[in-house]
Motif scaffolding. Sequence first.
Motif, short mmCIF file in Angstrom:
data_model
loop_
_atom_site.label_atom_id
_atom_site.label_comp_id
_atom_site.label_asym_id
_atom_site.label_seq_id
_atom_site.Cartn_x
_atom_site.Cartn_y
_atom_site.Cartn_z
N ASP A 1 0.85 -1.18 0.00
CA ASP A 1 0.00 0.00 0.00
C ASP A 1 0.89 1.24 0.00
N ILE A 2 0.90 1.96 -1.12
CA ILE A 2 1.67 3.20 -1.20
C ILE A 2 0.68 4.33 -1.43
N LYS A 3 0.69 5.29 -0.52
CA LYS A 3 -0.21 6.44 -0.63
C LYS A 3 0.61 7.69 -0.87
N LEU A 4 0.16 8.46 -1.83
CA LEU A 4 0.80 9.72 -2.17
C LEU A 4 -0.18 10.84 -1.87
N HIS A 5 0.21 11.73 -0.95
CA HIS A 5 -0.64 12.84 -0.53
C HIS A 5 -0.07 14.13 -1.12
N LEU A 6 -0.75 14.67 -2.12
CA LEU A 6 -0.30 15.90 -2.76
C LEU A 6 -1.38 16.95 -2.64
N ILE B 1 10.63 1.29 0.89
CA ILE B 1 10.18 0.04 0.26
C ILE B 1 11.04 -1.13 0.74
N GLN B 2 12.34 -0.92 0.87
CA GLN B 2 13.20 -1.99 1.39
C GLN B 2 12.87 -2.32 2.84
N ALA B 3 12.49 -1.32 3.63
CA ALA B 3 12.17 -1.53 5.04
C ALA B 3 10.90 -2.35 5.23
N ILE B 4 10.00 -2.32 4.26
CA ILE B 4 8.73 -3.04 4.40
C ILE B 4 8.71 -4.37 3.65
N SER B 5 9.83 -4.74 3.06
CA SER B 5 9.84 -5.90 2.16
C SER B 5 9.52 -7.22 2.85
N GLN B 6 9.74 -7.33 4.13
CA GLN B 6 9.53 -8.61 4.81
C GLN B 6 8.41 -8.58 5.84
N ILE B 7 7.49 -7.62 5.73
CA ILE B 7 6.43 -7.55 6.73
C ILE B 7 5.06 -7.74 6.10
N GLU B 8 4.09 -8.07 6.95
CA GLU B 8 2.71 -8.18 6.48
C GLU B 8 2.10 -6.79 6.38
N ASN B 9 1.20 -6.61 5.43
CA ASN B 9 0.50 -5.33 5.22
C ASN B 9 1.46 -4.15 5.09
N LYS C 1 3.21 -0.74 4.10
CA LYS C 1 2.66 0.56 3.73
C LYS C 1 3.76 1.61 3.66
N VAL C 2 3.65 2.48 2.66
CA VAL C 2 4.50 3.65 2.54
C VAL C 2 3.58 4.84 2.27
N ASP C 3 3.78 5.91 3.02
CA ASP C 3 3.04 7.15 2.80
C ASP C 3 4.03 8.23 2.39
N ILE C 4 3.69 8.98 1.35
CA ILE C 4 4.51 10.09 0.88
C ILE C 4 3.60 11.32 0.90
N GLU C 5 4.04 12.33 1.63
CA GLU C 5 3.21 13.53 1.78
C GLU C 5 4.02 14.77 1.43
N SER D 1 6.96 8.02 5.13
CA SER D 1 6.77 7.14 6.28
C SER D 1 6.57 5.71 5.82
N ASP D 2 7.01 4.78 6.64
CA ASP D 2 6.76 3.36 6.36
C ASP D 2 6.41 2.66 7.66
N ASN D 3 5.85 1.47 7.54
CA ASN D 3 5.56 0.65 8.72
C ASN D 3 6.49 -0.55 8.76
N GLY D 4 7.74 -0.32 8.37
CA GLY D 4 8.73 -1.39 8.28
C GLY D 4 9.38 -1.74 9.59
N HIS D 5 10.57 -2.30 9.49
CA HIS D 5 11.26 -2.84 10.66
C HIS D 5 11.80 -1.77 11.60
N GLY D 6 11.92 -0.53 11.15
CA GLY D 6 12.39 0.55 12.02
C GLY D 6 13.90 0.54 12.18
N ILE D 7 14.40 1.54 12.89
CA ILE D 7 15.84 1.73 13.10
C ILE D 7 16.11 1.60 14.59
N SER D 8 17.07 0.77 14.94
CA SER D 8 17.39 0.56 16.36
C SER D 8 17.98 1.81 16.98
#
Length: 125
Positions: A4-9, A35-43, A45-49, A62-69
């Motif tokens: 799910d990639i959302k572009l908010h313009l 996109i690389q951060a979300i490659s191994q997760i369920e559902n 999402k990337v949002d671009i605003e 923004s992404d809902n990926g693995h995050g940064i330690s």
Amino acid sequence: RTMDIKLHLPDKRFLVFADKGHIMRVLNNLVKNAIQAISQIENPKVDIELTDDSKNVIIIVSDNGHGISEENKPKVFEPKFTTKTSGMGLGLAMIKNIIETYNGSITFTSKVGEGSTFKVTLPKG
């Protein structure tokens, strides 16, 4: 695999004094990283605003990926730092340099397991 990639313009135009190629490089790097951060997760999402305030144009990726330690957060913009198996770790260091060349800034927030948000602020032209 779908994501799910959302572009908010907004319905208005923004003007910044910056090289088109540089801005494309910034956007490409941030979106590619998301996109690389979300490659191994369920559902995934990337949002671009794209938005603005009285003085700046603001780009948020923004992404809902693995995050940064916490351990890696201080190193994110360092040249040659990477957590990936490929690439040279120059992307974020390079785009930070580009953004600062135009008197802008880049910041991020991230939580392991929840994702990351990168915010680029560039002065209006």
